[in-house]
Design a protein around this motif. Structure first.
Motif, PDB file in Angstrom:
ATOM      1  N   ARG A   1      32.703 -19.981 -44.349  1.00 46.66           N
ATOM      2  CA  ARG A   1      33.260 -20.131 -45.700  1.00 46.66           C
ATOM      3  C   ARG A   1      33.267 -18.835 -46.499  1.00 46.66           C
ATOM      4  NH1 ARG A   1      30.003 -23.591 -48.816  1.00 46.66           N
ATOM      5  NH2 ARG A   1      31.765 -23.921 -50.178  1.00 46.66           N
ATOM      6  N   THR A   2      32.593 -17.788 -46.005  1.00 47.65           N
ATOM      7  CA  THR A   2      32.536 -16.542 -46.776  1.00 47.65           C
ATOM      8  C   THR A   2      33.618 -15.545 -46.385  1.00 47.65           C
ATOM      9  OG1 THR A   2      30.911 -15.616 -45.259  1.00 47.65           O
ATOM     10  CG2 THR A   2      30.060 -16.751 -47.220  1.00 47.65           C
ATOM     11  N   TYR A   3      34.461 -15.903 -45.422  1.00 47.63           N
ATOM     12  CA  TYR A   3      35.600 -15.041 -45.119  1.00 47.63           C
ATOM     13  C   TYR A   3      36.545 -15.033 -46.311  1.00 47.63           C
ATOM     14  CZ  TYR A   3      34.393 -14.639 -40.195  1.00 47.63           C
ATOM     15  OH  TYR A   3      33.761 -14.367 -39.013  1.00 47.63           O
ATOM     16  N   THR A   4      37.264 -13.945 -46.455  1.00 43.46           N
ATOM     17  CA  THR A   4      38.266 -13.870 -47.512  1.00 43.46           C
ATOM     18  C   THR A   4      39.642 -14.099 -46.914  1.00 43.46           C
ATOM     19  OG1 THR A   4      38.678 -11.501 -47.271  1.00 43.46           O
ATOM     20  CG2 THR A   4      36.878 -12.153 -48.763  1.00 43.46           C
TER      21      THR A   4
ATOM     22  N   ASP B   1      40.672 -10.972 -45.104  1.00 43.48           N
ATOM     23  CA  ASP B   1      40.137 -10.865 -43.745  1.00 43.48           C
ATOM     24  C   ASP B   1      40.932 -11.728 -42.772  1.00 43.48           C
ATOM     25  OD1 ASP B   1      38.053  -9.304 -44.769  1.00 43.48           O
ATOM     26  OD2 ASP B   1      36.725 -11.032 -44.989  1.00 43.48           O
TER      27      ASP B   1
ATOM     28  N   GLN C   1      38.796 -12.949 -52.530  1.00 42.03           N
ATOM     29  CA  GLN C   1      37.766 -13.951 -52.825  1.00 42.03           C
ATOM     30  C   GLN C   1      37.359 -14.657 -51.542  1.00 42.03           C
ATOM     31  OE1 GLN C   1      38.576 -16.774 -55.934  1.00 42.03           O
ATOM     32  NE2 GLN C   1      39.789 -15.290 -57.078  1.00 42.03           N
ATOM     33  N   GLN C   2      36.091 -14.971 -51.453  1.00 45.57           N
ATOM     34  CA  GLN C   2      35.645 -15.767 -50.316  1.00 45.57           C
ATOM     35  C   GLN C   2      36.246 -17.164 -50.451  1.00 45.57           C
ATOM     36  OE1 GLN C   2      31.397 -15.488 -50.799  1.00 45.57           O
ATOM     37  NE2 GLN C   2      31.276 -13.663 -49.514  1.00 45.57           N
TER      38      GLN C   2
ATOM     39  N   CYS D   1      35.012 -19.998 -50.053  1.00 43.61           N
ATOM     40  CA  CYS D   1      34.147 -20.923 -50.787  1.00 43.61           C
ATOM     41  C   CYS D   1      34.187 -20.694 -52.298  1.00 43.61           C
ATOM     42  CB  CYS D   1      32.714 -20.857 -50.267  1.00 43.61           C
ATOM     43  SG  CYS D   1      31.925 -19.252 -50.469  1.00 43.61           S
ATOM     44  N   HIS D   2      34.731 -19.572 -52.734  1.00 48.98           N
ATOM     45  CA  HIS D   2      34.815 -19.271 -54.168  1.00 48.98           C
ATOM     46  C   HIS D   2      36.210 -19.461 -54.740  1.00 48.98           C
ATOM     47  CE1 HIS D   2      30.697 -17.899 -54.563  1.00 48.98           C
ATOM     48  NE2 HIS D   2      30.858 -17.247 -53.425  1.00 48.98           N
TER      49      HIS D   2
END
Length: 144
Positions: A3-6, A9, A37-38, A40-41
């Protein structure tokens, strides 16, 4: 997918964002404003919009399911918006081509039926409830 990939990326790793989807200046400007933004954000509004554009759907659906488990009626503009977007803007062949996500959605739908969340939620109006129930029924039919 983590979930932290942007989006940045993912689009550079997989080259799956067709430039034709970002054809207007406004859409391109919006995409550039969120691409670092990731996942998850991302706001629910941005997540729905990306799904509607069918951009990196295979990476955004797991995040959508994560949010739906936390709040099955989550929405940016109206209650149930995320589920309705997933139901109505994801092509049917996506579910066939992505069995892991398909199975996750089936599990989510079992939870929805078991706990009768849609029926017990206090909706703002009958139209939102009817649209949500239609989206649930549609997902049940295409994921069976």
């Amino acid at each position: 997918m983590h979930r932290t990939y942007t989006l940045y990326d993912l689009q550079h790793d997989s080259s799956t964002v067709p430039s034709s989807l970002l054809s207007t200046d406004y859409v391109e400007f919006w995409f550039k404003s969120i691409e670092h933004q990731q996942i998850c954000h991302l706001s629910t509004h941005d997540l729905c919009r990306l799904i509607q554009l069918q951009v990196l759907t295979e990476f955004l659906l797991p995040e959508s399911l994560h949010r739906l488990y936390k709040n099955p009626v989550i929405g940016a503009t109206y209650d149930g918006q995320l589920l309705q977007t997933v139901a109505l803007d994801i092509p049917i062949n996506f579910w066939i081509e992505n069995p892991e996500i398909h199975n996750s959605m089936k599990e989510f739908l079992v939870m929805m039926r078991t706990f009768r969340i849609a029926e017990t939620f206090i909706w703002k109006n009958d139209v939102e409830k009817k649209d949500y129930l239609y989206a649930l029924e549609f997902l049940n039919r295409i994921t069976t």
